[in-house]
Write a protein that holds these residues in place. Sequence first.
Motif, PDB file in Angstrom:
ATOM      1  N   PHE A 135       0.849  -1.190   0.000  1.00 52.14           N
ATOM      2  CA  PHE A 135       0.000   0.000   0.000  1.00 52.14           C
ATOM      3  C   PHE A 135       0.887   1.243   0.000  1.00 52.14           C
ATOM      4  CE2 PHE A 135      -2.355  -3.300   2.345  1.00 52.14           C
ATOM      5  CZ  PHE A 135      -3.504  -3.376   1.567  1.00 52.14           C
ATOM      6  N   VAL A 136       0.597   2.160  -0.923  1.00 51.52           N
ATOM      7  CA  VAL A 136       1.336   3.424  -0.980  1.00 51.52           C
ATOM      8  C   VAL A 136       0.350   4.556  -0.763  1.00 51.52           C
ATOM      9  CG1 VAL A 136       2.757   4.954  -2.376  1.00 51.52           C
ATOM     10  CG2 VAL A 136       3.056   2.487  -2.553  1.00 51.52           C
ATOM     11  N   ALA A 137       0.581   5.342   0.287  1.00 57.53           N
ATOM     12  CA  ALA A 137      -0.290   6.474   0.600  1.00 57.53           C
ATOM     13  C   ALA A 137       0.296   7.755   0.031  1.00 57.53           C
ATOM     14  CB  ALA A 137      -0.461   6.605   2.109  1.00 57.53           C
ATOM     15  N   TYR A 138      -0.566   8.601  -0.523  1.00 58.00           N
ATOM     16  CA  TYR A 138      -0.204   9.961  -0.907  1.00 58.00           C
ATOM     17  C   TYR A 138      -0.893  10.991  -0.017  1.00 58.00           C
ATOM     18  CZ  TYR A 138       1.313   7.761  -5.294  1.00 58.00           C
ATOM     19  OH  TYR A 138       1.932   6.979  -6.235  1.00 58.00           O
ATOM     20  N   ASP A 139      -1.902  10.529   0.698  1.00 54.11           N
ATOM     21  CA  ASP A 139      -2.733  11.409   1.517  1.00 54.11           C
ATOM     22  C   ASP A 139      -3.127  10.640   2.778  1.00 54.11           C
ATOM     23  OD1 ASP A 139      -5.463  12.500   2.446  1.00 54.11           O
ATOM     24  OD2 ASP A 139      -4.949  13.980   0.900  1.00 54.11           O
ATOM     25  N   GLU A 146     -18.828   4.839   0.293  1.00 48.91           N
ATOM     26  CA  GLU A 146     -18.527   6.173   0.795  1.00 48.91           C
ATOM     27  C   GLU A 146     -18.177   7.152  -0.318  1.00 48.91           C
ATOM     28  OE1 GLU A 146     -15.434   5.423   3.604  1.00 48.91           O
ATOM     29  OE2 GLU A 146     -16.772   4.471   5.066  1.00 48.91           O
ATOM     30  N   GLY A 147     -18.208   6.689  -1.575  1.00 56.60           N
ATOM     31  CA  GLY A 147     -18.005   7.587  -2.703  1.00 56.60           C
ATOM     32  C   GLY A 147     -16.596   7.658  -3.241  1.00 56.60           C
ATOM     33  N   TRP A 148     -15.648   6.906  -2.670  1.00 60.53           N
ATOM     34  CA  TRP A 148     -14.284   6.916  -3.187  1.00 60.53           C
ATOM     35  C   TRP A 148     -14.225   6.166  -4.509  1.00 60.53           C
ATOM     36  CZ3 TRP A 148     -12.247  10.429  -0.331  1.00 60.53           C
ATOM     37  CH2 TRP A 148     -12.493  10.488   1.045  1.00 60.53           C
ATOM     38  N   LEU A 149     -13.425   6.667  -5.441  1.00 61.67           N
ATOM     39  CA  LEU A 149     -13.238   6.002  -6.728  1.00 61.67           C
ATOM     40  C   LEU A 149     -12.052   5.059  -6.637  1.00 61.67           C
ATOM     41  CD1 LEU A 149     -14.839   8.661  -7.445  1.00 61.67           C
ATOM     42  CD2 LEU A 149     -13.771   8.499  -9.705  1.00 61.67           C
ATOM     43  N   PHE A 150     -12.242   3.844  -7.131  1.00 62.48           N
ATOM     44  CA  PHE A 150     -11.187   2.838  -7.206  1.00 62.48           C
ATOM     45  C   PHE A 150     -11.009   2.486  -8.686  1.00 62.48           C
ATOM     46  CE2 PHE A 150     -12.532   2.592  -2.905  1.00 62.48           C
ATOM     47  CZ  PHE A 150     -11.555   1.958  -2.151  1.00 62.48           C
ATOM     48  N   SER A 151      -9.773   2.552  -9.180  1.00 65.97           N
ATOM     49  CA  SER A 151      -9.559   2.275 -10.596  1.00 65.97           C
ATOM     50  C   SER A 151      -8.238   1.568 -10.832  1.00 65.97           C
ATOM     51  CB  SER A 151      -9.578   3.574 -11.410  1.00 65.97           C
ATOM     52  OG  SER A 151      -9.573   3.287 -12.795  1.00 65.97           O
ATOM     53  N   GLY A 152      -8.269   0.552 -11.702  1.00 64.83           N
ATOM     54  CA  GLY A 152      -7.047  -0.117 -12.099  1.00 64.83           C
ATOM     55  C   GLY A 152      -6.141   0.843 -12.840  1.00 64.83           C
ATOM     56  N   ASP A 165      -5.671   2.627  -7.933  1.00 60.42           N
ATOM     57  CA  ASP A 165      -5.657   3.951  -7.327  1.00 60.42           C
ATOM     58  C   ASP A 165      -6.973   4.217  -6.608  1.00 60.42           C
ATOM     59  OD1 ASP A 165      -3.144   4.491  -8.243  1.00 60.42           O
ATOM     60  OD2 ASP A 165      -3.755   5.961  -9.753  1.00 60.42           O
ATOM     61  N   VAL A 166      -6.899   4.905  -5.473  1.00 58.62           N
ATOM     62  CA  VAL A 166      -8.070   5.392  -4.760  1.00 58.62           C
ATOM     63  C   VAL A 166      -8.094   6.911  -4.938  1.00 58.62           C
ATOM     64  CG1 VAL A 166      -9.270   5.526  -2.551  1.00 58.62           C
ATOM     65  CG2 VAL A 166      -7.933   3.495  -3.125  1.00 58.62           C
ATOM     66  N   ILE A 167      -9.201   7.432  -5.471  1.00 60.24           N
ATOM     67  CA  ILE A 167      -9.260   8.813  -5.944  1.00 60.24           C
ATOM     68  C   ILE A 167     -10.351   9.576  -5.209  1.00 60.24           C
ATOM     69  CG2 ILE A 167      -9.532  10.250  -8.007  1.00 60.24           C
ATOM     70  CD1 ILE A 167      -9.008   7.497  -9.568  1.00 60.24           C
ATOM     71  N   ASP A 168     -10.044  10.810  -4.820  1.00 61.63           N
ATOM     72  CA  ASP A 168     -11.038  11.695  -4.225  1.00 61.63           C
ATOM     73  C   ASP A 168     -12.026  12.114  -5.317  1.00 61.63           C
ATOM     74  OD1 ASP A 168     -12.306  14.261  -3.500  1.00 61.63           O
ATOM     75  OD2 ASP A 168     -11.013  14.183  -1.746  1.00 61.63           O
ATOM     76  N   PRO A 169     -13.345  11.897  -5.119  1.00 62.65           N
ATOM     77  CA  PRO A 169     -14.316  12.190  -6.180  1.00 62.65           C
ATOM     78  C   PRO A 169     -14.562  13.673  -6.399  1.00 62.65           C
ATOM     79  CG  PRO A 169     -15.456  11.527  -4.191  1.00 62.65           C
ATOM     80  CD  PRO A 169     -13.997  11.327  -3.916  1.00 62.65           C
ATOM     81  N   GLY A 191      -3.987   7.257  -2.730  1.00 71.89           N
ATOM     82  CA  GLY A 191      -3.056   6.168  -2.504  1.00 71.89           C
ATOM     83  C   GLY A 191      -3.312   5.050  -3.485  1.00 71.89           C
ATOM     84  N   SER A 192      -2.495   4.013  -3.401  1.00 73.50           N
ATOM     85  CA  SER A 192      -2.590   2.907  -4.344  1.00 73.50           C
ATOM     86  C   SER A 192      -2.456   1.570  -3.631  1.00 73.50           C
ATOM     87  CB  SER A 192      -1.503   3.028  -5.414  1.00 73.50           C
ATOM     88  OG  SER A 192      -1.629   2.019  -6.392  1.00 73.50           O
TER      89      SER A 192
END
Length: 386
Positions: free
Chosen positions: A66-70, A320-326, A332-336, A343-344
């Motif tokens: 797991f790699v966090a950016y936030d 909860e509305g988070w975007l998950f994308s390959g 990646d987990v993306i703020d909508p 993070g990834s």
Amino acid sequence: MFQSVYLNPLPPSLISTAAKWAWVSFTAFANLPGHFNRSIFDSPWETETDNSTLSKTLNYVNTTDFVAYDKRFLEIIGVDATIEHVQPLAFQSHEAPCYIPDTRQLLFVEWGKPDGDDGIHSWQYLLDVENNTLRKITTDPPTYNVHACVNFQGQLYGVTDGYGDSETGSLVQIDPQSWKATTLLNNFLGQPFGGFNDLEVDPEGNFWLTDSKSGWGRGIVDFAPPNDPSIYFVNKTTMQPKIIWTTTGNANGVAMSPDSKTLYIPDTGVSEFRPSNKNPHGRRMLWAFDVGSQGGVLANQRLLTSPISYFYDGLRVSREGWLFSGSGDGVDVIDPVSGFVLGSIRTGGGENVAVSMAFGEHEMWIVGKGGAWHVKDIKAKLKRDW
């Protein structure tokens, strides 16, 4: 514990977990020393550099789960999460994961050439997630070249590329108990679809389908796409389809926000076909649209983000509305709202490619090039209410 000026210190609760974590410091990465370079198709951890400190950091991050950016990513994933490569498979695209909670099984497929019978697949994989045993099943009648799948109200809905010149892209309903398959839609008033790539089902049961040129590009279907890649809205009651968005790039994933007010669509024109090529100047945007109150009308198109690396393929939205994308070597987990990558979830040191995912309540399965992965004990609730 690995320490580097390029990484933020991990909270004590994450230092001794079963999973391996890193938390990237954008402040430190803002001004890199010496020579550095990477293409958009490589993850940051593949960056070429002549600085030994940076190189050691990148090598370390390339071994993490797991790699966090936030900081919010730490809270979404939580301290108990782990990832396991449960099915190492050929380095071939795997797609269409559909989790069946009643039987604790995961349906997914091996997609397209060069594998299989000239790239035509009449079977699907079925994974027992309790003991990670894998077998092949065939629907009745067979469903060829499934490209995506959604579980809605106990039924599986899949979309296909079609194959050759004998079958067009189709929307198919599959009963996960009997494996009976029923074709719901295979034409637009006599016009064949180019080949479906992904789908979403909204709370009312309407369908949102991405019609792409990927099947034609891989030689699965013989006829050229009849129009540019498009998004179709299909009314659940009348089964009337209409095009609601087109692109000169490629229509790939599609997902809807939990309140049904926003639709997310990645444009992946970065992938070129015949000849197959990845063009770094091609489209790789993730768009957000407002959904009209009557459904089937999109407004207020805005660029939400482009990925840090590679391009966004399968796309899903959590409860909860988070975007998950390959996205290349992970999900990646993306703020909508802001579009920032939080993070990834990584699928293994850059050796594999995450394509799509399916949600359980606090777990998910990732499929892609290299097989299937199980991410367990995620803190946030993932499975939606519908």
